[in-house]
Motif scaffolding. Structure first.
Motif, PDB file in Angstrom:
ATOM      1  N   GLY A  39      53.062  35.846  34.021  1.00 46.99           N
ATOM      2  CA  GLY A  39      51.713  36.079  34.520  1.00 46.99           C
ATOM      3  C   GLY A  39      51.481  37.515  34.925  1.00 46.99           C
ATOM      4  O   GLY A  39      50.363  37.974  35.020  1.00 46.99           O
ATOM      5  N   GLU A  40      52.573  38.260  35.141  1.00 52.73           N
ATOM      6  CA  GLU A  40      52.428  39.681  35.454  1.00 52.73           C
ATOM      7  C   GLU A  40      52.981  40.487  34.284  1.00 52.73           C
ATOM      8  O   GLU A  40      53.813  40.017  33.541  1.00 52.73           O
ATOM      9  CB  GLU A  40      53.234  40.032  36.702  1.00 52.73           C
ATOM     10  CG  GLU A  40      52.664  39.400  37.950  1.00 52.73           C
ATOM     11  CD  GLU A  40      53.645  39.516  39.112  1.00 52.73           C
ATOM     12  OE1 GLU A  40      54.456  40.463  39.099  1.00 52.73           O
ATOM     13  OE2 GLU A  40      53.587  38.665  40.001  1.00 52.73           O
ATOM     14  N   MET A  41      52.548  41.679  34.150  1.00 56.64           N
ATOM     15  CA  MET A  41      53.098  42.618  33.173  1.00 56.64           C
ATOM     16  C   MET A  41      53.104  42.056  31.766  1.00 56.64           C
ATOM     17  O   MET A  41      53.925  42.450  30.943  1.00 56.64           O
ATOM     18  CB  MET A  41      54.543  42.992  33.557  1.00 56.64           C
ATOM     19  CG  MET A  41      54.629  43.580  34.929  1.00 56.64           C
ATOM     20  SD  MET A  41      56.190  44.399  35.221  1.00 56.64           S
ATOM     21  CE  MET A  41      57.326  43.073  35.257  1.00 56.64           C
ATOM     22  N   LEU A  42      52.214  41.122  31.488  1.00 53.29           N
ATOM     23  CA  LEU A  42      52.248  40.528  30.157  1.00 53.29           C
ATOM     24  C   LEU A  42      51.618  41.438  29.115  1.00 53.29           C
ATOM     25  O   LEU A  42      51.617  41.147  27.934  1.00 53.29           O
ATOM     26  CB  LEU A  42      51.579  39.156  30.160  1.00 53.29           C
ATOM     27  CG  LEU A  42      52.401  38.077  30.859  1.00 53.29           C
ATOM     28  CD1 LEU A  42      51.752  36.734  30.708  1.00 53.29           C
ATOM     29  CD2 LEU A  42      53.832  38.045  30.351  1.00 53.29           C
ATOM     30  N   THR A  43      51.097  42.566  29.574  1.00 54.42           N
ATOM     31  CA  THR A  43      50.572  43.535  28.607  1.00 54.42           C
ATOM     32  C   THR A  43      51.693  44.226  27.855  1.00 54.42           C
ATOM     33  O   THR A  43      51.501  44.742  26.763  1.00 54.42           O
ATOM     34  CB  THR A  43      49.724  44.605  29.326  1.00 54.42           C
ATOM     35  OG1 THR A  43      50.448  45.011  30.484  1.00 54.42           O
ATOM     36  CG2 THR A  43      48.370  44.053  29.719  1.00 54.42           C
ATOM     37  N   ILE A  44      52.879  44.215  28.442  1.00 54.81           N
ATOM     38  CA  ILE A  44      54.026  44.808  27.758  1.00 54.81           C
ATOM     39  C   ILE A  44      54.327  43.990  26.507  1.00 54.81           C
ATOM     40  O   ILE A  44      54.456  42.764  26.593  1.00 54.81           O
ATOM     41  CB  ILE A  44      55.267  44.833  28.671  1.00 54.81           C
ATOM     42  CG1 ILE A  44      54.965  45.654  29.919  1.00 54.81           C
ATOM     43  CG2 ILE A  44      56.482  45.372  27.937  1.00 54.81           C
ATOM     44  CD1 ILE A  44      56.020  45.545  30.986  1.00 54.81           C
ATOM     45  N   PRO A  45      54.442  44.630  25.361  1.00 51.29           N
ATOM     46  CA  PRO A  45      54.676  43.872  24.126  1.00 51.29           C
ATOM     47  C   PRO A  45      55.977  43.079  24.209  1.00 51.29           C
ATOM     48  O   PRO A  45      56.951  43.573  24.782  1.00 51.29           O
ATOM     49  CB  PRO A  45      54.784  44.954  23.051  1.00 51.29           C
ATOM     50  CG  PRO A  45      54.341  46.218  23.671  1.00 51.29           C
ATOM     51  CD  PRO A  45      54.378  46.074  25.140  1.00 51.29           C
ATOM     52  N   LEU A  46      55.965  41.900  23.684  1.00 46.23           N
ATOM     53  CA  LEU A  46      57.138  41.025  23.576  1.00 46.23           C
ATOM     54  C   LEU A  46      57.624  40.452  24.901  1.00 46.23           C
ATOM     55  O   LEU A  46      58.492  39.599  24.943  1.00 46.23           O
ATOM     56  CB  LEU A  46      58.322  41.738  22.899  1.00 46.23           C
ATOM     57  CG  LEU A  46      58.120  42.105  21.427  1.00 46.23           C
ATOM     58  CD1 LEU A  46      59.405  42.753  20.891  1.00 46.23           C
ATOM     59  CD2 LEU A  46      57.758  40.892  20.606  1.00 46.23           C
ATOM     60  N   TYR A  47      57.078  40.922  26.028  1.00 47.27           N
ATOM     61  CA  TYR A  47      57.538  40.418  27.327  1.00 47.27           C
ATOM     62  C   TYR A  47      57.316  38.912  27.407  1.00 47.27           C
ATOM     63  O   TYR A  47      58.191  38.147  27.823  1.00 47.27           O
ATOM     64  CB  TYR A  47      56.764  41.108  28.448  1.00 47.27           C
ATOM     65  CG  TYR A  47      57.470  41.070  29.774  1.00 47.27           C
ATOM     66  CD1 TYR A  47      58.087  42.215  30.266  1.00 47.27           C
ATOM     67  CD2 TYR A  47      57.524  39.918  30.527  1.00 47.27           C
ATOM     68  CE1 TYR A  47      58.765  42.188  31.469  1.00 47.27           C
ATOM     69  CE2 TYR A  47      58.193  39.885  31.730  1.00 47.27           C
ATOM     70  CZ  TYR A  47      58.813  41.012  32.199  1.00 47.27           C
ATOM     71  OH  TYR A  47      59.471  40.988  33.383  1.00 47.27           O
TER      72      TYR A  47
END
Lengths: 250, 328
Positions: free
Chosen positions: B285-293
């Motif tokens: 739910g956090e930092m999901l903008t990071i690819p592949l996270y």
């Protein structure tokens, strides 16, 4: 008469319910004593007082004395495991221990540190022969005991009981779970063994009692109604209730 | 005679209303199918869950192999480094410490309750133990933070470091008290009611005649338990432990609160760790903008789900054989 086991004013209770009332008995040495009577008359309870199994049930209480070889087995400082070693038990149905045939017989010997190595092998063979099982199992001593037929299992349990060299052999309807042939096997064993052991047998099968008994105890509602040599009790019972039971009235 | 009559009446009853009988029959078939599909729902749900997690993990496999994921030691999402090994190691460490602490105590408690305790003791103790299972895990977490972490920090860790510090396993590299040991203690208490309850059931399934067979040759009660009862129960006890372990593997909240949450390969029981459930709970739910996270976290969930499933299925299979076994 040479009494091996003697009870003096023996009373037993399950909670408040009396199961044995003033039982005074003398059980003769090297004979088969059969305790008979209808269900719930206290036969098994009486048997369980002789190897101190009654106390395994919660809420049971006992008064009076049980003597084996003149020694009070409920006396102070008595080692209960020694009593049970002295009085082997053959239960209603066989319970082989979760181990091999060999280990079942060796179990008691190992527990009591009685035999080792070669001696242990010989003892196991001897007692399996004594129980009439050796020929059937000698090639598979290391396989699990649960693989035997139920009749063989009961003879294995007999061998296991005999292995610790008891003086007494208590049978609690030991043929009731068996087929007729296996039952016959066990009966024959008991007849063979009575020269060396004092055998006390509980049964509700009148014909079995007549086949095996040297001495008979007839119980009813927790009391001993009549006891005496088998022939005397079967042929000329002194008590009305014994006669009625022998005639199949209850 | 009387009985015959009623049987006849019963037979003739549906004939008179054949219409009703037909609808009753189809109703019966309908309810049968309905209940079947309702009971299949959980199974379908698990299958769908595994499938969905698998599909959503796929993107990460385009750049990395399964092995590099499982054995990778660095967790650096921005650099696209998703090594799961620190998290897998963290999970294993915490679970192992919990089981080592819990299993012996649980076995002896279950043996005491089943074999030695009077019926009155049993009726009081059993519900109390079961109650431990009903405490919310966040409460255990709070207890861990307030009681266990300070105790480890001030007493236990310095003590162990002083006497056993030369063994890396007991060396204190992390003076905070938050770490594997704290997580292990909290988990040990949390899984105890399950292990005790299952071991107790398995012991109770042993027929009394078997105990008596051993007592009858003059064995003591302890010898009977050791050589006969436990031997008979061993598979069931193992199943109970495995089930307890599967609960420990998946426990999230309480562990997350006390375990320190540092993605590293621990070498001592006092090191901080970062188990898989904590990773997922903390980051999804956090930092999901990071690819592949997102895909990496799905992969973590999938690993966790599969391991717990396998553990559960194994122990259930063993247990159903034991408790359902008839004694012949």
């Amino acid at each position: 008469m040479d009494a091996h086991v003697q009870t003096i004013d023996l009373n037993a209770y399950y909670g408040a319910i009396p199961a044995l009332k003033n039982v005074n008995l003398e059980i003769p040495k090297n004979q088969i004593t059969v305790i008979m009577g209808p269900s719930g008359c206290g036969k098994t309870t009486l048997l369980k007082t002789i190897n101190r199994f009654l106390e395994l049930t919660d809420g049971t209480r006992i008064s009076g004395k049980v003597l084996i070889d003149g020694e009070d087995i409920y006396g102070q400082g008595v080692d209960v495991t020694e009593i049970r070693k002295k009085a082997g038990l053959l239960a209603q149905r066989p319970y082989p221990l979760p181990m091999s045939i060999y280990e079942n017989v060796a179990y008691g010997l190992r527990i009591h540190n009685m035999k080792h190595g070669r001696e242990l092998d010989q003892a196991v063979e001897h007692h399996l022969r004594e129980a009439g099982l050796w020929e059937e199992v000698k090639d598979r001593l290391r396989s699990p005991a649960t693989g035997l037929s139920i009749g063989q299992q009961q003879r294995l349990c007999l061998a296991r009981g005999l292995a610790v060299e008891p003086e007494l052999l208590l049978g609690d309807e030991p043929t009731s779970a068996l087929d007729p042939i296996s039952a016959q096997h066990i009966e024959q064993r008991l007849l063979d063994l009575k020269n060396e052991y004092t055998i006390v047998l509980v049964t509700h099968i009148l014909r079995q009692a007549k086949r095996l008994a040297d001495y008979v105890v007839f119980m009813y509602l927790g009391e001993v109604v009549e006891s005496g040599p088998a022939r005397q009790v079967f042929e000329s019972p002194q008590q009305e209730r014994t006669r009625a039971y022998l005639e199949g009235q209850f | 005679m009387n009985n015959l009559k009623t049987a006849k009446q019963l037979n003739s009853f549906p004939k008179k209303r054949s219409l009703l009988r037909l609808s009753r029959g189809s109703k019966e078939r309908f309810t049968d199918k309905l209940f079947l599909s309702i009971s299949l729902l959980p199974v379908v749900l698990i299958a769908l869950l595994v499938l969905a997690l698998w599909l959503r993990t796929q993107p990460i496999f385009e750049s990395q192999s399964l092995w590099s994921l499982l054995l990778g030691q660095t967790w650096h999402p921005i650099k696209k480094q998703f090594g799961f090994l620190p998290f897998i190691a963290g999970t294993v460490w915490v679970t192992l410490v919990a089981m080592v602490l819990s299993v012996p105590v649980c076995l002896f408690s279950a043996i005491y309750l089943s074999e030695y305790a009077r019926p009155s003791t049993r009726t009081i103790m059993k519900p109390l133990l079961d109650l431990l299972a009903a405490i919310p895990s966040v409460v255990y977490g709070v207890w861990g933070m307030l009681a266990i972490v300070p105790w480890i920090q001030k007493s236990f860790a310095p003590f162990m470091n002083k006497w056993l510090g030369y063994i890396p396993f007991f060396k204190v590299n992390n003076p905070t008290g938050f770490g594997i040991m704290a997580g292990g203690v909290v988990l040990a208490v949390m899984v105890a009611p399950f292990i005790i309850a299952i071991t107790y059931e398995v012991l109770q399934a042993v027929p009394n005649g078997l105990r008596q067979a051993s007592l009858a040759v003059g064995a003591t009660q302890w010898e009977t338990i050791k050589f006969v009862v436990m031997r008979q129960c061993l598979p069931g006890v193992i199943a109970g432990i495995v089930l307890g372990a599967s609960r420990a593997l998946g426990e999230t909240m309480a562990v997350l609160m006390v375990v320190g949450n540092v993605p590293q390969l621990p070498t001592s029981i006092f090191d901080a760790a970062y188990p898989l459930p904590a990773l997922i709970a903390n980051n999804y739910g956090e930092m999901l903008t990071i690819p592949l996270y997102d895909a990496a976290l799905m992969g973590a969930s999938l690993i966790l789900l599969l391991v717990v499933l396998v553990f559960n299925i194994l122990s259930t299979l063993i247990l159903s054989r034991i408790v359902g076994r008839t004694w012949t």
